[in-house]
Design a protein around this motif. Structure first.
Motif, PDB file in Angstrom:
ATOM      1  N   ASP A   1       5.293  16.167  -3.234  1.00  0.00           N
ATOM      2  CA  ASP A   1       4.206  16.889  -2.551  1.00  0.00           C
ATOM      3  C   ASP A   1       3.016  15.941  -2.528  1.00  0.00           C
ATOM      4  OD1 ASP A   1       6.044  18.874  -2.672  1.00  0.00           O
ATOM      5  OD2 ASP A   1       4.834  20.280  -3.834  1.00  0.00           O
ATOM      6  N   ILE A   2       2.733  15.404  -1.369  1.00  0.00           N
ATOM      7  CA  ILE A   2       1.816  14.264  -1.267  1.00  0.00           C
ATOM      8  C   ILE A   2       0.808  14.491  -0.144  1.00  0.00           C
ATOM      9  CG2 ILE A   2       1.757  11.792  -0.651  1.00  0.00           C
ATOM     10  CD1 ILE A   2       4.545  11.551  -1.962  1.00  0.00           C
ATOM     11  N   LEU A   3      -0.451  14.141  -0.436  1.00  0.00           N
ATOM     12  CA  LEU A   3      -1.509  14.218   0.584  1.00  0.00           C
ATOM     13  C   LEU A   3      -1.997  12.812   0.895  1.00  0.00           C
ATOM     14  CD1 LEU A   3      -3.728  17.057  -1.014  1.00  0.00           C
ATOM     15  CD2 LEU A   3      -1.637  17.305   0.348  1.00  0.00           C
ATOM     16  N   ILE A   4      -2.306  12.565   2.158  1.00  0.00           N
ATOM     17  CA  ILE A   4      -2.898  11.277   2.539  1.00  0.00           C
ATOM     18  C   ILE A   4      -4.263  11.551   3.179  1.00  0.00           C
ATOM     19  CG2 ILE A   4      -2.627   9.199   3.966  1.00  0.00           C
ATOM     20  CD1 ILE A   4       0.411   9.565   3.646  1.00  0.00           C
ATOM     21  N   PHE A   5      -5.281  10.930   2.597  1.00  0.00           N
ATOM     22  CA  PHE A   5      -6.660  11.134   3.070  1.00  0.00           C
ATOM     23  C   PHE A   5      -7.199   9.864   3.709  1.00  0.00           C
ATOM     24  CE2 PHE A   5      -6.278  13.814  -0.733  1.00  0.00           C
ATOM     25  CZ  PHE A   5      -6.634  15.037  -0.213  1.00  0.00           C
ATOM     26  N   ASP A   6      -7.900  10.018   4.817  1.00  0.00           N
ATOM     27  CA  ASP A   6      -8.602   8.879   5.408  1.00  0.00           C
ATOM     28  C   ASP A   6      -9.828   8.539   4.586  1.00  0.00           C
ATOM     29  OD1 ASP A   6      -6.782   8.946   7.382  1.00  0.00           O
ATOM     30  OD2 ASP A   6      -8.074   9.881   8.891  1.00  0.00           O
ATOM     31  N   ASP A   7     -10.438   9.601   4.020  1.00  0.00           N
ATOM     32  CA  ASP A   7     -11.764   9.443   3.442  1.00  0.00           C
ATOM     33  C   ASP A   7     -11.887  10.401   2.257  1.00  0.00           C
ATOM     34  OD1 ASP A   7     -14.466   9.694   2.934  1.00  0.00           O
ATOM     35  OD2 ASP A   7     -15.055   9.657   5.035  1.00  0.00           O
TER      36      ASP A   7
ATOM     37  N   LYS B   1      -4.802   3.925   2.800  1.00  0.00           N
ATOM     38  CA  LYS B   1      -5.477   5.230   2.686  1.00  0.00           C
ATOM     39  C   LYS B   1      -5.212   5.822   1.297  1.00  0.00           C
ATOM     40  CE  LYS B   1      -5.619   6.052   7.558  1.00  0.00           C
ATOM     41  NZ  LYS B   1      -4.936   6.587   8.724  1.00  0.00           N
ATOM     42  N   TYR B   2      -6.006   6.822   0.960  1.00  0.00           N
ATOM     43  CA  TYR B   2      -5.879   7.441  -0.368  1.00  0.00           C
ATOM     44  C   TYR B   2      -4.693   8.407  -0.386  1.00  0.00           C
ATOM     45  CZ  TYR B   2     -10.475   5.529  -1.286  1.00  0.00           C
ATOM     46  OH  TYR B   2     -11.527   4.669  -1.471  1.00  0.00           O
TER      47      TYR B   2
ATOM     48  N   LYS C   1      -2.441  -0.762  -3.233  1.00  0.00           N
ATOM     49  CA  LYS C   1      -1.197  -1.400  -2.771  1.00  0.00           C
ATOM     50  C   LYS C   1       0.055  -0.879  -3.498  1.00  0.00           C
ATOM     51  CE  LYS C   1      -3.281  -4.229   0.099  1.00  0.00           C
ATOM     52  NZ  LYS C   1      -3.227  -3.892   1.516  1.00  0.00           N
ATOM     53  N   ILE C   2       0.102   0.416  -3.675  1.00  0.00           N
ATOM     54  CA  ILE C   2       1.263   1.017  -4.349  1.00  0.00           C
ATOM     55  C   ILE C   2       2.312   1.421  -3.304  1.00  0.00           C
ATOM     56  CG2 ILE C   2       1.988   3.089  -5.644  1.00  0.00           C
ATOM     57  CD1 ILE C   2       0.654   0.993  -7.424  1.00  0.00           C
ATOM     58  N   GLN C   3       3.578   1.320  -3.708  1.00  0.00           N
ATOM     59  CA  GLN C   3       4.670   1.768  -2.843  1.00  0.00           C
ATOM     60  C   GLN C   3       5.390   2.936  -3.538  1.00  0.00           C
ATOM     61  OE1 GLN C   3       7.025  -1.469  -1.324  1.00  0.00           O
ATOM     62  NE2 GLN C   3       5.191  -2.557  -0.639  1.00  0.00           N
ATOM     63  N   ILE C   4       5.736   3.921  -2.730  1.00  0.00           N
ATOM     64  CA  ILE C   4       6.365   5.145  -3.268  1.00  0.00           C
ATOM     65  C   ILE C   4       7.691   5.348  -2.545  1.00  0.00           C
ATOM     66  CG2 ILE C   4       6.109   7.657  -3.545  1.00  0.00           C
ATOM     67  CD1 ILE C   4       3.026   7.182  -3.204  1.00  0.00           C
TER      68      ILE C   4
ATOM     69  N   ASN D   1       1.556   0.504   0.927  1.00  0.00           N
ATOM     70  CA  ASN D   1       0.099   0.298   0.967  1.00  0.00           C
ATOM     71  C   ASN D   1      -0.687   1.588   0.680  1.00  0.00           C
ATOM     72  OD1 ASN D   1       0.183  -2.481   1.528  1.00  0.00           O
ATOM     73  ND2 ASN D   1       0.679  -2.028   3.675  1.00  0.00           N
ATOM     74  N   CYS D   2      -0.267   2.263  -0.384  1.00  0.00           N
ATOM     75  CA  CYS D   2      -0.975   3.492  -0.785  1.00  0.00           C
ATOM     76  C   CYS D   2      -2.100   3.127  -1.743  1.00  0.00           C
ATOM     77  CB  CYS D   2      -0.030   4.434  -1.530  1.00  0.00           C
ATOM     78  SG  CYS D   2       1.417   4.922  -0.598  1.00  0.00           S
ATOM     79  N   ASN D   3      -3.233   3.741  -1.540  1.00  0.00           N
ATOM     80  CA  ASN D   3      -4.324   3.663  -2.510  1.00  0.00           C
ATOM     81  C   ASN D   3      -4.131   4.885  -3.403  1.00  0.00           C
ATOM     82  OD1 ASN D   3      -6.463   2.190  -3.361  1.00  0.00           O
ATOM     83  ND2 ASN D   3      -7.734   2.596  -1.559  1.00  0.00           N
ATOM     84  N   LEU D   4      -3.326   4.742  -4.427  1.00  0.00           N
ATOM     85  CA  LEU D   4      -2.822   5.911  -5.169  1.00  0.00           C
ATOM     86  C   LEU D   4      -3.841   6.451  -6.172  1.00  0.00           C
ATOM     87  CD1 LEU D   4      -0.421   7.790  -5.891  1.00  0.00           C
ATOM     88  CD2 LEU D   4       0.212   6.107  -7.617  1.00  0.00           C
ATOM     89  N   LEU D   5      -4.109   7.744  -6.050  1.00  0.00           N
ATOM     90  CA  LEU D   5      -4.983   8.419  -7.020  1.00  0.00           C
ATOM     91  C   LEU D   5      -4.089   8.910  -8.147  1.00  0.00           C
ATOM     92  CD1 LEU D   5      -6.892  10.201  -4.205  1.00  0.00           C
ATOM     93  CD2 LEU D   5      -7.991   8.659  -5.816  1.00  0.00           C
ATOM     94  N   SER D   6      -4.123   8.194  -9.267  1.00  0.00           N
ATOM     95  CA  SER D   6      -3.231   8.549 -10.373  1.00  0.00           C
ATOM     96  C   SER D   6      -3.890   9.600 -11.252  1.00  0.00           C
ATOM     97  CB  SER D   6      -2.884   7.319 -11.207  1.00  0.00           C
ATOM     98  OG  SER D   6      -2.196   7.765 -12.358  1.00  0.00           O
ATOM     99  N   VAL D   7      -3.330  10.806 -11.224  1.00  0.00           N
ATOM    100  CA  VAL D   7      -3.900  11.888 -12.043  1.00  0.00           C
ATOM    101  C   VAL D   7      -3.507  11.742 -13.506  1.00  0.00           C
ATOM    102  CG1 VAL D   7      -4.053  13.561 -10.162  1.00  0.00           C
ATOM    103  CG2 VAL D   7      -1.939  13.391 -11.471  1.00  0.00           C
TER     104      VAL D   7
END
Ligand SMILES: [Fe+2]
Length: 587
Positions: free
Chosen positions: A339-345, A75-76, A42-45, A28-34
């Motif tokens: 190397d992954i960051l998870i942001f609430d906002d 979350k992002y 809804k991405i799974q890693i 359930n990642c809201n993935l920011l694809s660079v």
């Protein structure tokens, strides 16, 4: 610390295919694809060891009984941030600095340890590399590319060509750091040209510094294979460099803050920003605590109108593309290091969780990885090679009753001009005068332990103190003493010798504030919190006692810095930077 992609491909392939199970799955990642500048819901890693094996809608085939599954709850999720150019050989040890950087979501640091090399040469460079290893962050290094700043006057250590060649064989040494005296390139100074050629032959990166260069000089510089610059202070300078194929690191750090001057124009001109990054160039403890690090750049850029995904791409992917590391780092995709960051906002841009190589290092805004203090070689704490001082060491003698003195007039904490003052001798000596704001200023060679030193006059400092001394100065690292009282200048110097480095403020024989920098005279071995508090006290003490400038620690830091106008003091003498000649304190 990290695996190589070459040796990981079978394992990654097996997990992606479901033939082997992942260590960790984020759901359930809201993935920011660079890569596409999209937000994908809804991405799974799936992660095995330290790399990402699978990114997609359903990682259930990678989950086995031993797989840790974490529901990110929409979350992002973004790649870790990088600072592509900073001097981490400042204030605190790397083991202390990385805690602050990680809390800001910075998982890769590209360090240019120029002052360590200036103090301790190749031996110091090698030792400093070890201090950056085995930490839960990635620290890459470059060989300082600007030393000596000016061989005619500089007393600092630098690396030989063969030492540079040996250095870049280290897997974490990527190339040459900012080649900041660009005239050495445009004048084709032999050692600089050989150094650049050697880096290019070995496919190494070369960082640039092109303040003040334009048109044919900038072309000559860029044609030498130096493709980045962190010096542009406005959009025109950014554009001129981008058009010549350069990469720009927008600087937002303790020395300068250029973001607000540049980002609005990047937006209004709609330029291609694949070659834009953010860098700090170095952060003092108060700034990183108050503003943050690269997270601050992302936050501020979003406030200025940049889309979050674009700001995050500048903070992550672009850096690794520049350093030719895109196959390993920069985005969340199969094969990449996790190397992954998870942001609430996305407005706050403060990561709640930070993973480096698939390991959780920050959770709920706190460091959860153990960061051990490294052992420091004792010789690194013995770099102030000076004998005990007395007030007589600061005398300026004159047989004449009235003299015309050349002063270093402080225009800002950093910028100086040559001033002049009519001074009178008393018992054969010219004294400083608090009333007329005329100070003595001295520089001593504390690195090599020679008796080389110079004493002159400084104007427009203003604080009601007896002396202010420091062993940390760009990139000479002489001991600099500014004072109104010879006895206090001796007290300050002796205090520094006892502590083997640091900054100290003295009045009437008493120590008012001090910041010990025991490691090479430029870094403290104390905790971040203690250094922060000492640093604040140094500046506050001098400011509260009437200094004309708000950041007085910059004064000794820049007084010997030959790359800026107009007059500098080094242990070899007082230098007129433009004329490239020494000037005498008294005419
Ligand atoms: Fe720099």
């Amino acid at each position: 610390m990290n695996s190589s992609l070459a040796t990981s491909i079978s394992s990654l392939n097996s997990v992606a295919m479901g033939d082997k199970k992942a260590d960790l799955v984020l759901k359930n990642c809201n993935l920011l694809s660079v890569y596409t500048r999209e937000t994908l819901p809804k991405i799974q890693i799936a992660i095995i060891h330290d790399r990402i094996a699978y990114v997609g809608p359903d990682a259930s085939h990678t989950i086995g009984p031993k797989t840790t599954v974490i529901d990110v709850k929409d979350k992002y999720v973004s790649p870790g941030f990088a600072d592509p150019h900073l001097h981490i050989d400042q204030f605190v040890l790397p083991s202390e600095f990385v805690k602050q950087a990680l809390l800001c979501g910075v998982t890769s640091l590209f360090s240019d340890p120029i002052d360590i090399v200036s103090v301790a040469g190749y031996k110091g460079f090698q030792e400093f590399l070890k201090l950056g290893e085995d930490l839960p962050i990635r620290i890459f290094q470059v060989v300082p590319g600007g030393l000596p700043v000016d061989a005619k006057f500089s007393n600092s250590n630098s690396l030989t060509l063969s030492q540079e060649k040996s250095a870049v064989k280290h897997p974490h040494v990527l190339g040459l750091g900012e080649v900041f005296s660009w005239t050495k390139v445009t004048l084709r100074e032999p050692k600089t040209m050989k150094s650049i050629s050697s880096m290019l032959e070995h496919d190494c990166i070369i960082n640039g510094h092109t303040a003040g260069a334009s048109e044919k000089k900038l072309n000559a510089y860029v044609s030498s294979g130096i493709l980045s610059c962190h010096e542009p202070i406005n959009f025109d300078q950014v554009l001129e460099r981008l058009r010549l194929g350069m990469w720009i690191m927008i600087r937002e750090g303790s020395i300068r803050r250029d973001l607000k001057e540049i980002i609005p124009y990047v937006l209004s001109h709609g330029i291609y920003f694949n070659r834009l990054m953010f860098c700090s160039d170095g952060l003092d403890p108060l700034d990183i605590a108050k503003f943050g690090h690269i997270d601050h750049c992302v936050r501020e850029s979003i406030k200025l109108g940049l889309k979050p995904i674009d700001a995050i791409t500048m903070a992550s992917k672009n850096n690794f593309d520049y350093y030719n590391m895109g196959k390993d780092l920069g985005g969340i995709a199969p094969g990449k290091l996790a190397d992954i960051l998870i942001f609430d906002d996305l407005k706050l841009i403060k990561p709640n969780k930070v993973y480096v190589g698939g390991k959780l290092v920050v959770s709920n805004g706190k460091i959860v990885s153990s960061i051990r203090k490294k052992t420091i070689s004792p010789w690194f704490k013995k770099t102030v090679k000076l004998k005990k001082f007395s007030k007589n060491d600061f005398l300026i003698k004159s047989k004449k009753k009235d003299v015309l003195a050349n002063t270093i007039f402080m225009q800002t904490e950093i910028i100086t001009k040559i001033g002049s003052a009519e001074l009178h001798s008393r018992e054969g000596q010219i004294l400083a005068s608090l009333d007329s704001d005329i100070w003595k200023v001295a520089a001593f060679d504390r690195i090599h332990g020679t008796n080389q030193h110079s004493i002159g006059f400084l104007e427009n400092f203003g604080a009601d103190i007896g002396a202010f001394a420091s062993t940390w100065s760009f990139h000479e690292n002489d001991m600099i003493v500014v004072g109104s009282d010879d006895s206090d200048m001796a007290v300050a110097s002796n205090y520094i010798i006892k502590n083997q480095g640091g900054l100290v403020v003295v009045k009437s024989g008493k120590i008012l504030a001090s910041l010990p920098l025991q490691f090479a005279g430029i870094i403290s071995t104390d905790s971040f919190e203690k250094v922060s508090s000492n640093f604040e006290k140094i500046n506050n003490t001098i400011v509260d006692l009437g200094c004309r400038f708000s950041r007085p620690h910059l004064i000794p830091l820049f007084l010997p810095f030959l790359a800026l106008p107009s007059v500098r003091i080094l242990s070899g003498g007082i230098v007129d930077v433009k004329k490239r000649s020494y000037i005498q304190p008294i005419n």
